[in-house]
Design a protein around this motif. Structure first.
Motif, mmCIF file in Angstrom:
data_model
loop_
_atom_site.group_PDB
_atom_site.id
_atom_site.type_symbol
_atom_site.label_atom_id
_atom_site.label_comp_id
_atom_site.label_asym_id
_atom_site.label_seq_id
_atom_site.Cartn_x
_atom_site.Cartn_y
_atom_site.Cartn_z
ATOM 1 N N ARG A 164 0.829 -1.210 0.000
ATOM 2 C CA ARG A 164 0.000 0.000 0.000
ATOM 3 C C ARG A 164 0.857 1.251 0.000
ATOM 4 N N GLU A 165 1.856 1.297 0.853
ATOM 5 C CA GLU A 165 2.677 2.501 0.959
ATOM 6 C C GLU A 165 3.529 2.716 -0.291
ATOM 7 N N TYR A 171 -4.298 8.745 -4.252
ATOM 8 C CA TYR A 171 -3.439 8.823 -3.066
ATOM 9 C C TYR A 171 -4.192 8.345 -1.824
ATOM 10 N N LEU A 172 -5.422 8.800 -1.656
ATOM 11 C CA LEU A 172 -6.173 8.481 -0.442
ATOM 12 C C LEU A 172 -6.530 7.006 -0.341
ATOM 13 N N ILE A 173 -6.751 6.332 -1.461
ATOM 14 C CA ILE A 173 -7.107 4.919 -1.366
ATOM 15 C C ILE A 173 -5.932 4.080 -0.883
ATOM 16 N N PHE A 174 -4.718 4.612 -1.040
ATOM 17 C CA PHE A 174 -3.537 3.913 -0.542
ATOM 18 C C PHE A 174 -2.979 4.549 0.732
ATOM 19 N N SER A 175 -3.714 5.470 1.316
ATOM 20 C CA SER A 175 -3.320 6.087 2.579
ATOM 21 C C SER A 175 -3.947 5.331 3.750
ATOM 22 N N GLU A 176 -3.516 5.656 4.958
ATOM 23 C CA GLU A 176 -4.166 5.102 6.136
ATOM 24 C C GLU A 176 -5.625 5.558 6.144
#
Length: 602
Positions: A106-107, A572-577
């Motif tokens: 994810r990161e 970006y947000l879908i792979f963020s916490e």
């Protein structure tokens, strides 16, 4: 001709109605009537009035707060009072201890998205700073929305969310220098300015607490408020900036797109909440009351037509209905404005439930696909003699509807809407995968099942439908020409093969991931991102594509502000916490600018 005979008083706009209906039902015309420039028009339809790459000429400047009002409001509608009602939990209950392998993947993907944004931002700053858009192939710049640095303002909150705090702080002084009292353009699109500039400034202010941004947001609000200075206080959507600044009287449009008058409520409500000045909330509430009053009077009761008469507050003439272009965000804003108002204005809930009941009944169809997947898509409806007819049209724009229904289903506790939202989003993911480039086209038609419960794939039926739609004639074997049409199985036509860096599909994929917690949505997002990056990346940024049905789509020298303001933000947000811009804490405007949901005091 029937419209002309029946509505003689509307002779001047009958031709426009006919043109609009034709363009929605038949092959897409990318350079159509200028009123078709929509929202997510310029934004939606990709038509833009561009200035050259030279610096824009100076024009007269107005202090909008001091421009006299011709039709003052006698009594203001004030914001609802009382403690906000608690909303149901929206986001999935994610585990605190993430699997190490999953976290690393994810990161890594999140950083790839961040790198793509950084390239675009760096080159925008070097080559197009303070202009509306960077031209990502030539390195030139264009002004499309007033010449007020649309990309800068649209990307401000993305900078903050991605952690580019120094770049954010450095940009603020230039944002302060933008003069919203002057523009080189003759006409201003009120909707686009609202969602990009006002929405962008408000969200960046909320995230950072930087008061200078709220001051600039108020300047934009003062300007946009003058668009409501009409006899009935309905907004003038395509607005003559100079005439309004000079104090000339204006009336609302007799032919307006419903999205452009119905998609101002979030930003105007938020501005009133932040400034304690009710005038913006008063202005948008007058539109809301007309929407509510007209909702059951239209030719498809429950939904509003694409074209309305704002001057007469009459929404009963047009017979075209859709959740897609030129109508979309009117529906999107119902549940979101309800949330922003802390659940204290029940009319938004009533309008959402009524409109979605009609949309589910009349606009949804199940596509026939080779894998017989249980999916749905929202098409285009025309009502003739009280009989609705559904055309199985698919737009990239309408891919927002999956997220809208899923979110509305959670806010209003309607599980069926979450299920429908999933099926709508599934179709958009399928359309990406079905394309040779891995990216869905702008406008197409699918083969619809007879009902939404399903049908088995039939290749002959599909080929016959393609042949009939393409008018291949009565050759000995007309089906041999189908290959020349470059249609993935299940598509019966592709009217517009472009991809203009749109966000709607990833928007719904993001919402579905945050609501369900299912990693399949992250996998789908990564496939989408890699395909988009592979085909659109340039040395300077990312470019729109002219034909996604080609394995190597040709590029167009265009990068709209929503690429950095919306599309990359959702990736970006879908792979963020999950706690980064949680859906339990924020709602996004139609340009992906997050606004904080008011909470009841503990």
């Amino acid at each position: 001709m029937a419209l002309i005979k029946r509505y003689g008083v509307y002779l001047a706009i009958a031709a426009f109605f006919i043109y609009t209906l034709y363009s929605l039902s038949f092959p897409y015309q990318p350079e159509g009537n200028p009123i078709q420039n929509d929202n997510k028009d310029n934004h939606k339809n990709g038509n833009k009035d561009k200035e050259s790459s030279k610096s824009p000429p100076a024009s007269k400047s107005y202090n909008w707060a001091k421009v006299p009002i011709n039709y003052p409001v006698e009594s203001m509608v004030t914001l609802p009072t009382g403690a906000p009602a608690p909303l149901p939990k929206i986001q999935h209950a994610f585990k605190e201890n993430e699997d190490a392998t999953a976290k690393n993947i994810r990161e890594t993907r999140r950083e790839e998205v961040k790198k793509a944004f950084e390239i675009c931002w760096k080159n925008y700053r070097q080559k197009a700073w303070m202009r509306d858009e960077l031209s990502p192939i030539s390195g030139g710049s264009v002004d499309t929305f007033g010449g007020w640095a649309a990309t800068l303002i649209d990307a401000l909150d993305t900078l903050w969310i991605m952690g580019f705090r120094e770049e954010f702080a450095s940009a603020i002084k230039d944002v302060e220098s933008i003069n919203f009292g002057s523009t080189p353009m003759a006409m201003i699109n009120v909707f686009e300015t609202n969602i990009r500039h006002l929405g962008g400034l408000l969200a960046a202010y909320e995230l950072s607490g930087e008061q200078r941004l709220l001051k600039k947001a108020k300047e934009v609000g003062e300007m946009l408020y003058r668009a409501f200075d009409t006899p009935n206080h309905m907004p003038k959507t395509r607005w003559d900036f100079q005439k309004a600044g000079a104090g000339e009287k204006q009336t609302a449009d007799q032919a307006a797109l419903v999205a452009e008058i119905g998609s101002l409520s979030m930003e105007f409500t938020r501005l009133s909440q932040h400034t304690n000045d009710p005038k913006w909330y008063d202005a948008i509430t007058r539109v809301t009351k007309v929407l509510e009053k007209e909702q059951d009077k239209t030719k498809l009761p429950g939904m509003w037509p694409i074209v309305v008469n704002a001057d007469k507050s009459d929404f009963t003439l047009d017979n075209s209905f859709s959740l897609g272009a030129m109508a979309d965000s009117t529906y999107e804003y119902l549940s979101k404005t309800y949330a922003l108002l802390g659940g204290l204005e029940p009319s938004y809930k009533k309008m959402y439930e009524k409109s979605m009941a009609t949309a589910i009944k009349h606009t949804l169809f199940r596509p026939m696909t080779p894998d017989n997947a249980d999916m749905l898509m929202a098409g285009f409806v025309r009502v003739d003699d009280s009989v609705p007819t559904l055309a199985p049209r698919m737009e990239h724009l309408v891919c927002f509807a999956g997220g809208m229904l899923a979110l509305g289903g959670k806010i209003f506790e309607i599980p069926e809407h979450v299920t429908i939202g999933r099926k709508l989003t599934d179709t958009c993911v399928w359309a990406y995968k079905a394309s040779p480039a891995g990216i869905m086209p702008e406008v197409s038609h699918l083969l619809a099942c007879a009902n939404t419960t399903g049908c088995a794939w039939d290749e002959k039926v599909w080929k016959d439908s393609v042949a009939a739609k393409a008018d291949l004639g009565t050759d000995k074997d007309p089906l041999q020409n189908i290959a020349n049409l470059r249609l993935p199985e299940g598509f019966t036509s592709i009217e517009d093969r472009r991809y203009i860096l749109r966000p709607e599909a990833i928007e719904s994929v993001f919402v579905m991931y945050r609501i369900t917690g299912e990693q399949q949505w992250q996998a789908a997002a990564w496939d989408m991102f890699t395909a988009i990056q592979q085909h659109t990346a340039t040395d300077l940024g990312n470019a729109a594509l002219l034909d996604v049905s080609a394995e190597n789509p040709p590029k167009q020298d265009s990068m709209e502000s929503f690429w950095m303001g919306e599309t990359l933000k959702y990736f970006y947000l879908i792979f963020s916490e999950p706690n980064v811009i949680s859906l339990d804490d924020y709602v996004f405007n139609t340009e992906a600018h997050p606004f904080k949901i008011p909470k009841p005091k503990a």
